[in-house]
Scaffold this motif. Structure first.
Motif, PDB file in Angstrom:
ATOM      1  N   ALA A   1      -7.703 -24.762  29.373  1.00 58.41           N
ATOM      2  CA  ALA A   1      -7.400 -24.784  30.812  1.00 58.41           C
ATOM      3  C   ALA A   1      -7.616 -26.170  31.408  1.00 58.41           C
ATOM      4  CB  ALA A   1      -8.285 -23.750  31.519  1.00 58.41           C
ATOM      5  N   GLU A   2      -8.673 -26.839  30.937  1.00 59.65           N
ATOM      6  CA  GLU A   2      -9.039 -28.109  31.564  1.00 59.65           C
ATOM      7  C   GLU A   2      -8.305 -29.310  30.966  1.00 59.65           C
ATOM      8  OE1 GLU A   2     -11.356 -28.579  34.018  1.00 59.65           O
ATOM      9  OE2 GLU A   2     -11.935 -26.468  34.225  1.00 59.65           O
ATOM     10  N   PHE A   3      -7.998 -29.219  29.647  1.00 56.42           N
ATOM     11  CA  PHE A   3      -7.636 -30.434  28.925  1.00 56.42           C
ATOM     12  C   PHE A   3      -6.416 -30.226  28.024  1.00 56.42           C
ATOM     13  CE2 PHE A   3      -9.290 -33.757  25.712  1.00 56.42           C
ATOM     14  CZ  PHE A   3      -8.874 -34.820  26.496  1.00 56.42           C
ATOM     15  N   GLY A   4      -5.883 -28.975  28.066  1.00 53.14           N
ATOM     16  CA  GLY A   4      -4.830 -28.602  27.122  1.00 53.14           C
ATOM     17  C   GLY A   4      -3.608 -29.492  27.189  1.00 53.14           C
ATOM     18  N   LYS A   5      -3.233 -29.875  28.378  1.00 57.58           N
ATOM     19  CA  LYS A   5      -2.004 -30.652  28.558  1.00 57.58           C
ATOM     20  C   LYS A   5      -2.094 -31.984  27.821  1.00 57.58           C
ATOM     21  CE  LYS A   5       0.358 -30.111  32.893  1.00 57.58           C
ATOM     22  NZ  LYS A   5       0.175 -30.480  34.310  1.00 57.58           N
ATOM     23  N   VAL A   6      -3.212 -32.660  28.044  1.00 55.69           N
ATOM     24  CA  VAL A   6      -3.410 -33.966  27.416  1.00 55.69           C
ATOM     25  C   VAL A   6      -3.459 -33.819  25.895  1.00 55.69           C
ATOM     26  CG1 VAL A   6      -4.899 -35.992  27.299  1.00 55.69           C
ATOM     27  CG2 VAL A   6      -4.762 -34.656  29.425  1.00 55.69           C
ATOM     28  N   LEU A   7      -4.189 -32.791  25.455  1.00 57.89           N
ATOM     29  CA  LEU A   7      -4.336 -32.598  24.011  1.00 57.89           C
ATOM     30  C   LEU A   7      -2.980 -32.390  23.353  1.00 57.89           C
ATOM     31  CD1 LEU A   7      -7.480 -30.278  23.894  1.00 57.89           C
ATOM     32  CD2 LEU A   7      -7.324 -32.626  23.062  1.00 57.89           C
ATOM     33  N   ARG A   8      -2.136 -31.597  24.002  1.00 62.31           N
ATOM     34  CA  ARG A   8      -0.820 -31.329  23.432  1.00 62.31           C
ATOM     35  C   ARG A   8       0.023 -32.602  23.407  1.00 62.31           C
ATOM     36  NH1 ARG A   8      -2.023 -26.265  25.378  1.00 62.31           N
ATOM     37  NH2 ARG A   8      -1.444 -26.753  27.517  1.00 62.31           N
ATOM     38  N   ALA A   9      -0.101 -33.412  24.467  1.00 60.31           N
ATOM     39  CA  ALA A   9       0.681 -34.639  24.535  1.00 60.31           C
ATOM     40  C   ALA A   9       0.313 -35.590  23.400  1.00 60.31           C
ATOM     41  CB  ALA A   9       0.471 -35.325  25.879  1.00 60.31           C
ATOM     42  N   TYR A  10      -0.988 -35.673  23.090  1.00 60.86           N
ATOM     43  CA  TYR A  10      -1.440 -36.588  22.049  1.00 60.86           C
ATOM     44  C   TYR A  10      -1.549 -35.913  20.673  1.00 60.86           C
ATOM     45  CZ  TYR A  10      -2.542 -40.318  25.339  1.00 60.86           C
ATOM     46  OH  TYR A  10      -2.454 -41.326  26.255  1.00 60.86           O
ATOM     47  N   LYS A  11      -1.141 -34.634  20.620  1.00 58.12           N
ATOM     48  CA  LYS A  11      -1.237 -33.853  19.391  1.00 58.12           C
ATOM     49  C   LYS A  11      -2.658 -33.854  18.829  1.00 58.12           C
ATOM     50  CE  LYS A  11       3.522 -34.063  18.112  1.00 58.12           C
ATOM     51  NZ  LYS A  11       4.556 -34.635  17.296  1.00 58.12           N
ATOM     52  N   LEU A  12      -3.596 -33.631  19.692  1.00 57.97           N
ATOM     53  CA  LEU A  12      -4.996 -33.555  19.282  1.00 57.97           C
ATOM     54  C   LEU A  12      -5.517 -32.152  19.555  1.00 57.97           C
ATOM     55  CD1 LEU A  12      -6.370 -36.854  20.894  1.00 57.97           C
ATOM     56  CD2 LEU A  12      -5.964 -36.447  18.453  1.00 57.97           C
ATOM     57  N   THR A  13      -6.581 -31.797  18.889  1.00 60.03           N
ATOM     58  CA  THR A  13      -7.295 -30.583  19.279  1.00 60.03           C
ATOM     59  C   THR A  13      -8.731 -30.960  19.566  1.00 60.03           C
ATOM     60  OG1 THR A  13      -7.717 -30.126  16.970  1.00 60.03           O
ATOM     61  CG2 THR A  13      -5.953 -28.869  17.998  1.00 60.03           C
ATOM     62  N   CYS A  14      -9.378 -30.113  20.334  1.00 62.18           N
ATOM     63  CA  CYS A  14     -10.744 -30.420  20.718  1.00 62.18           C
ATOM     64  C   CYS A  14     -11.527 -29.127  20.778  1.00 62.18           C
ATOM     65  CB  CYS A  14     -10.656 -31.148  22.072  1.00 62.18           C
ATOM     66  SG  CYS A  14     -12.084 -31.056  23.068  1.00 62.18           S
ATOM     67  N   ASP A  15     -12.726 -29.142  20.210  1.00 66.69           N
ATOM     68  CA  ASP A  15     -13.548 -27.933  20.145  1.00 66.69           C
ATOM     69  C   ASP A  15     -14.928 -28.194  20.718  1.00 66.69           C
ATOM     70  OD1 ASP A  15     -11.989 -25.949  18.592  1.00 66.69           O
ATOM     71  OD2 ASP A  15     -11.921 -27.618  17.154  1.00 66.69           O
ATOM     72  N   LEU A  16     -15.465 -27.149  21.340  1.00 72.92           N
ATOM     73  CA  LEU A  16     -16.863 -27.189  21.778  1.00 72.92           C
ATOM     74  C   LEU A  16     -17.644 -26.241  20.870  1.00 72.92           C
ATOM     75  CD1 LEU A  16     -16.413 -27.008  25.657  1.00 72.92           C
ATOM     76  CD2 LEU A  16     -16.850 -29.030  24.243  1.00 72.92           C
ATOM     77  N   LYS A  17     -18.778 -26.723  20.366  1.00 71.72           N
ATOM     78  CA  LYS A  17     -19.557 -25.912  19.416  1.00 71.72           C
ATOM     79  C   LYS A  17     -20.979 -25.751  19.920  1.00 71.72           C
ATOM     80  CE  LYS A  17     -16.517 -26.278  15.888  1.00 71.72           C
ATOM     81  NZ  LYS A  17     -15.871 -25.174  15.223  1.00 71.72           N
ATOM     82  N   LEU A  18     -21.537 -24.578  19.644  1.00 69.68           N
ATOM     83  CA  LEU A  18     -22.938 -24.331  20.004  1.00 69.68           C
ATOM     84  C   LEU A  18     -23.817 -24.522  18.770  1.00 69.68           C
ATOM     85  CD1 LEU A  18     -23.322 -21.090  22.149  1.00 69.68           C
ATOM     86  CD2 LEU A  18     -23.435 -23.464  22.888  1.00 69.68           C
ATOM     87  N   GLN A  19     -24.897 -25.250  18.962  1.00 67.29           N
ATOM     88  CA  GLN A  19     -25.863 -25.403  17.874  1.00 67.29           C
ATOM     89  C   GLN A  19     -27.188 -24.808  18.315  1.00 67.29           C
ATOM     90  OE1 GLN A  19     -25.878 -29.757  17.530  1.00 67.29           O
ATOM     91  NE2 GLN A  19     -25.935 -29.439  15.316  1.00 67.29           N
ATOM     92  N   PRO A  20     -27.721 -23.825  17.576  1.00 74.00           N
ATOM     93  CA  PRO A  20     -29.049 -23.330  17.954  1.00 74.00           C
ATOM     94  C   PRO A  20     -30.058 -24.468  17.853  1.00 74.00           C
ATOM     95  CG  PRO A  20     -28.034 -21.896  16.322  1.00 74.00           C
ATOM     96  CD  PRO A  20     -27.166 -23.121  16.436  1.00 74.00           C
ATOM     97  N   LEU A  21     -30.925 -24.567  18.827  1.00 71.59           N
ATOM     98  CA  LEU A  21     -31.878 -25.676  18.893  1.00 71.59           C
ATOM     99  C   LEU A  21     -32.667 -25.829  17.598  1.00 71.59           C
ATOM    100  CD1 LEU A  21     -33.443 -27.794  20.652  1.00 71.59           C
ATOM    101  CD2 LEU A  21     -35.053 -25.967  21.154  1.00 71.59           C
ATOM    102  N   LYS A  22     -33.148 -24.692  17.079  1.00 73.86           N
ATOM    103  CA  LYS A  22     -34.070 -24.805  15.949  1.00 73.86           C
ATOM    104  C   LYS A  22     -33.344 -25.162  14.647  1.00 73.86           C
ATOM    105  CE  LYS A  22     -34.493 -19.760  15.735  1.00 73.86           C
ATOM    106  NZ  LYS A  22     -33.078 -19.620  15.483  1.00 73.86           N
ATOM    107  N   ASP A  23     -32.008 -25.123  14.661  1.00 73.00           N
ATOM    108  CA  ASP A  23     -31.266 -25.526  13.457  1.00 73.00           C
ATOM    109  C   ASP A  23     -30.883 -26.998  13.476  1.00 73.00           C
ATOM    110  OD1 ASP A  23     -31.460 -22.929  12.805  1.00 73.00           O
ATOM    111  OD2 ASP A  23     -29.335 -22.433  13.111  1.00 73.00           O
ATOM    112  N   ILE A  24     -31.039 -27.639  14.615  1.00 77.92           N
ATOM    113  CA  ILE A  24     -30.476 -28.989  14.740  1.00 77.92           C
ATOM    114  C   ILE A  24     -31.067 -29.933  13.703  1.00 77.92           C
ATOM    115  CG2 ILE A  24     -30.328 -31.029  16.233  1.00 77.92           C
ATOM    116  CD1 ILE A  24     -30.038 -29.149  18.610  1.00 77.92           C
ATOM    117  N   HIS A  25     -32.378 -29.963  13.591  1.00 80.56           N
ATOM    118  CA  HIS A  25     -32.985 -30.981  12.727  1.00 80.56           C
ATOM    119  C   HIS A  25     -32.511 -30.896  11.280  1.00 80.56           C
ATOM    120  CE1 HIS A  25     -35.723 -33.839  11.028  1.00 80.56           C
ATOM    121  NE2 HIS A  25     -36.205 -32.914  10.217  1.00 80.56           N
TER     122      HIS A  25
END
Lengths: 229, 802
Positions: free
Chosen positions: B244-268
């Motif tokens: 919704a926010e960024f789809g237009k630009v991504l399609r124009a540049y043929k890029l994809t973009c993902d947001l990922k969740l990392q549990p805090l205790k797994d980060i290290h």
């Protein structure tokens, strides 16, 4: 006290079956002193092990103080053994890590005798065997004769009905041997039942009856005239 | 009764000192090694678990991929994601963003470069409850121009003074008033910071629109989910938000973009992305160490079992006597269990003492801080208890069963036939120990070979005699001309042969990552790493031009020129380096011309493959970021450095002088691998020692058991040497069987391990043969003495046994 009926002991290895005892019928009355003689390998020790509940016969019956014990489990045998039988061995078999006092005390520990009574009994028997001065010595610090006296004291301390002695003089010189035999004889005169394996015709004279074994059979039984006048 | 058992045990231990020593020592070594490994493992796993809501805290990160699937994965997020999520998703209780800001911070005469400083949104202190010892957090952070500092930082700037209300100047551009002091962040946090600055000042610094770009990264975003929220379900809603926010630009540049969740205790232990705050731990290493810990304690237990059953020979008579004296099997078991308990207790006490003694050394070696108090950790005491009970039952049970099962009628006659039982178990245990020891040795050799292989590689640039100084952040309007004069002054010094400026230097991860770059005429956008350099950078680092030319003064248009490395040329779709020359590239809606192609060099450890680099002409660095590189030709570092420092202070007075030598710095990258190697070396050394103790016990047993055989052979004319060979053969057979098992297992393991390196050493035969030789030698040395004794003994002695 002891009665065996057609007792048999067979050792089986992968290929050979060796019959160590065959058709042994033996009875020992309470208060009797019996010597078992015979050449090496005739089955003397095997018989003594069975009589002492250290081993089970392969066949036959064994009645000990009123129980048929030939099919007893290790646990049952241990239970009966500790209350009724004292052992004396040729090689003394003392625990090197324990002192004279502690070695003698051992059977009482396993009988769960309280510590006060234990001490009393151990000291009593030690006094009798003239071991008091050696109380805190370790076996290696004693002569062979002294060690065997400790072993006899240990066999006696729980006042067993039966004492089994497997060549008790075998590792001793004659003076010490005589001393041990005098001790056994004295115990006998006080009413203890004794079965002793020996090679020595002289020491067999101390017994009321001598049983001769050969190739696993009882070949003769002689009564000592001394006791049957 | 217990007294009698204790007496027997103690006198027995005294009598058989060597056995007791070996037994206790083996267990102690095993337990100590195991505790140390678990200390490291548990420390690594303790990261971030101390936070009150650690189960509900997540880090949101950002990934961008081109149409070929080439992805850049960031530990941070794009700035607007946090803002939008805060407004749109009720399952998120709190969300806060951090922005890292390295700057020169000063108060009165104290001036430091702060690496661990962040602009933080107010909710950061609501999500993570840090302990404040002074000041008005967390409300204060909502105000602009406030700073919150750690206890250590307070001491650094305001020793002896009350820090609250004091002023810190950041880059001499903005003043921040200290509004709170928090306890230093525990070392087992993936996020360590010394200073937090009010977030609104970030917007003052870069402008309000800095938060708008969905294509940017660098905003570390943490969220606290509501207790009942399902993180997976929440994560599944994020692609729709991005679209919704960024789809237009991504399609124009043929890029994809993902947001990922990392549990805090797994980060290290699981996070290894671009822009991490620091190099994180590695779950594989941790898991692997856990297995080693298990193996080492198993080796020690196997040893105990082996030695104790071997020793049962000498105890057989005692067992017989006790049985004759009326002991039941249960009573004998109780006695021997008590013995096991005593030995384990002794070993445990020694192991705890060893842990206490060597903890500082181990901590220093592995970087585990003393602040992590081992003695107050629950796992530690649970492990001690488990090891103690496990030791008693796993290692003690079999010897106890064997010992208590002896038949008095047999053992009192001096016959040991019964004791020969269990020989196969003992052999199996020794094989197990050999396999472990060989495996660990093979791994050790491989790790060291790989490290030395990596260090010997041609990196494609020269790092010797390079002094690197952080470029000044506080700059005057005439910085460019000051820099020129500074350079001229430096080069007057005969000990300095060259000077250059760059936004990054080899050996550091390139921080500047730009997407949306493509060749004119194509629409294949990719991410590249950008390095800003001056005219001399290529010369100073000895980089090789494979096509075209370097930036040069006679080409005034070079501000719009690019130099590529070979990988970047390939990624842009050029057939050869030469084909790239003169071609044009779209870079952020601007057009640049390729003027040269450089050979690839290993920017970081040769572990990683070469990445696509684009070099731009930025002779003063970018913004305030950059490095001065000096090539020295002197051994007299002390006075040279002093001179350089004086000059730097004179030219750039408001900036701290921070420097490092490039070769030292570069080699730090191998620290983790070297540590891995050292850990291997130590524990394989221990494994070999404990194993050799086991062999000692077994060979003692064998020699004893074969006394009669040896006697007969000698009577029949066998020489001492023949008997030695006869006995040694048995052991060597075990060694070779173990080698046959260890070889394929370790081969599999090390090939797997080597997969993580872009350049790998070959698996030379020596890697396997040296360990075999070591174990064989140790075995022969161990068994030698009493085999010789047995072989040399007078045959009459041995035959008298019967």
């Amino acid at each position: 006290m002891i009665q065996t009926k057609n007792l048999k002991k067979i050792y089986t290895t992968e290929e050979v079956e060796t019959s160590a005892l065959n058709q042994i019928n033996l009875s020992v009355k309470e208060g009797e002193f019996v010597a078992v003689m015979g050449p090496s390998g005739c089955g003397k020790s095997t018989l003594l092990n069975i009589l002492g509940l250290l081993d089970n016969p392969s066949e036959g019956e064994y009645h000990f103080v009123g129980h048929e014990v030939s099919k007893f489990s290790e646990r049952q045998r241990a239970h009966l053994r500790k209350a009724n039988i004292g052992f004396v061995f040729q090689s003394f078999n003392l625990i090197d890590e324990l002192t004279v006092f502690e070695n003698i005390e051992l059977p009482l520990l396993y009988l769960k005798v309280g510590s006060g009574e234990r001490k009393k009994k151990v000291l009593e028997v030690m006094e009798r065997m003239q071991l008091i001065p050696r109380k805190n010595h370790f076996p290696q610090q004693l002569s062979g004769g002294q060690q065997q006296r400790v072993a006899v004291a240990r066999a006696l301390v729980a006042r067993p009905k039966l004492i089994l002695a497997d060549e008790p003089t075998g590792n001793l010189d004659s003076a010490n041997g005589d001393e041990v035999m005098n001790l056994l004889s004295q115990l006998h005169s006080e009413g203890t039942t004794i079965v002793m394996v020996t090679h020595s015709p002289a020491y067999s004279e101390f017994a009321q009856r001598v049983v001769h074994l050969f190739d696993g059979h009882i070949v003769t039984e002689n009564f000592n005239q001394k006791f049957h006048v | 009764m217990i007294k009698n058992y204790l007496l027997t045990t103690l006198r027995n231990l005294k009598k058989t000192k060597l056995f007791a020593l070996i037994n206790v020592l083996g267990l102690t070594l095993g337990m100590t090694a195991c505790l140390f490994i678990l200390y490291f493992v548990n420390y690594e796993k303790s990261y971030d678990r101390f936070h009150e809501n650690s189960e509900r805290i997540y880090r949101l990160r950002y990934e961008r991929s081109d149409q070929d699937g080439q992805a850049v994965r960031f530990a941070s997020c794009c700035p607007p994601a946090g803002l939008r999520i805060r407004k749109l998703y009720p399952e998120v209780e709190k969300i806060a963003r951090l922005f890292r800001y390295r700057a020169s911070v000063s108060h009165a005469g104290n001036r430091f470069i702060e690496e661990r400083m962040y602009f933080a949104e107010a909710d950061f202190l609501e999500i993570f409850k840090y302990e404040f010892i002074a000041g008005d957090a967390p409300d204060g952070i909502k105000q602009p121009n406030r700073a919150f500092i750690s206890q250590a930082t307070a001491g650094k700037y305001f020793a002896g003074k009350n820090p609250i209300g004091q002023i810190l100047a950041v880059d001499k551009k903005a003043d921040y008033q200290v509004a709170g002091v928090f306890k230093d962040v525990p070392p087992n946090s993936h996020l360590k910071f010394d200073i937090l600055l009010s977030y609104p000042n970030l917007l003052d610094l870069y402008g309000k629109d800095v938060e708008d770009s969905w294509g940017d990264s660098g905003w570390f975003t943490y969220l606290l989910l509501k207790p009942q929220a399902d993180p997976l379900a929440f994560e599944k809603k994020l692609p729709a938000l991005v679209d919704a926010e960024f789809g237009k630009v991504l399609r124009a540049y043929k890029l994809t973009c993902d947001l990922k969740l990392q549990p805090l205790k797994d980060i290290h232990l699981t996070s290894d992305f671009q822009q991490e705050y620091e190099v994180n731990g590695d779950l594989d290493t941790v898991n692997f160490l856990k297995v080693i810990a298990l193996f080492i304690i198993a080796i020690a237990w196997a040893n105990y079992t082996n030695l104790s059953t071997a020793r049962s020979l000498t105890r057989a008579k005692e067992v017989g006597i006790r049985k004759v004296a009326g002991a039941s099997r249960g009573q004998l078991m109780a006695q021997f269990i008590l013995e096991t308990v005593l030995i384990n207790l002794l070993a445990m006490a020694l192991a705890l003492a060893a842990v206490k003694l060597f903890l500082p050394l181990f901590g220093q070696m592995t970087g585990t801080p003393m602040a992590y108090r081992i003695w107050s950790q629950q796992w530690f005491w649970l492990t001690v208890l488990a090891m103690f009970l496990g030791g008693i039952f796993l290692s003690g049970l079999y010897p106890v069963l064997v010992l208590s099962s002896f038949q008095p009628a047999i053992v009192l006659k001096g016959k040991l036939a019964n004791a020969a039982r269990g020989m196969n178990l003992r052999k199996f245990l020794v094989i197990f120990q050999f396999v472990m020891a060989l495996g660990l040795l093979i791994c050790t050799f491989t790790v060291f070979r790989q490290i030395s292989f990596m260090k010997k590689q041609d990196l494609g640039f020269s790092m010797e005699n390079k002094l690197v100084i952080r470029a000044p952040r506080v700059r005057s309007a005439s910085f460019a001309s000051e820099l020129q004069t500074f350079k001229q002054q430096l080069l007057k010094n005969a000990k300095i042969s060259d000077f250059c400026v760059g936004t990054d230097v080899p050996g550091r991860q390139v921080w500047w990552d730009a997407g949306g770059i493509r060749r004119v005429g194509t629409d294949d956008n990719k991410n590249y790493q950008i390095v800003g350099i001056d005219y001399d950078y290529v010369k100073v680092f000895g980089l090789k031009l494979v096509a075209g030319r370097n930036f040069a003064r006679e080409y005034p248009a070079d501000a719009k020129a690019l130099i590529l490395n070979e990988t970047a040329a390939k990624w842009l779709g050029f057939q050869s380096p030469a084909a790239a020359i003169g071609q044009r590239v779209i870079y952020w809606d601007d057009t640049f011309e390729v003027v040269g192609v450089l050979a690839d060099h290993h920017q970081q450890s040769v572990k990683q493959a070469c990445e696509p680099h684009i070099f731009r002409f930025l002779p003063e660095g970018r913004d305030v970021r950059g490095w001065f590189v000096l090539k020295l030709n002197t051994q007299d570092m002390g006075s040279t450095l002093q001179g350089i420092r004086q000059l730097f202070d004179e030219f750039f007075p408001d900036n701290p002088f921070e420097y490092f030598f490039l070769d030292d710095y570069y080699n730090q990258q191998y620290k983790a691998d070297e540590l891995f190697g050292e850990v291997f070396a130590i524990f394989s050394f221990l494994a070999v020692i404990v194993t050799s103790l086991g062999i000692l016990g077994l060979s003692f047993f064998m020699a004893l058991q074969r006394t009669k055989e040896i006697g007969i052979r000698k009577v029949l004319g066998a020489s001492v040497l023949r008997i030695l060979l006869l006995l040694a053969k048995d052991f060597m057979k075990l060694v070779f069987i173990s080698f046959a098992i260890a070889l394929p297992l370790s081969y599999l393991f090390i090939s797997q391990w080597l997969q993580s390196f872009a350049l790998r050493t070959d698996l030379a035969a020596g890697l396997f043969l040296y360990p075999l030789a070591i174990v064989s030698l140790v075995t022969i040395a161990t068994i030698g003495s009493h085999i010789i004794k047995a072989a040399m003994a007078n045959p009459v002695e041995s035959l008298r046994f019967e």
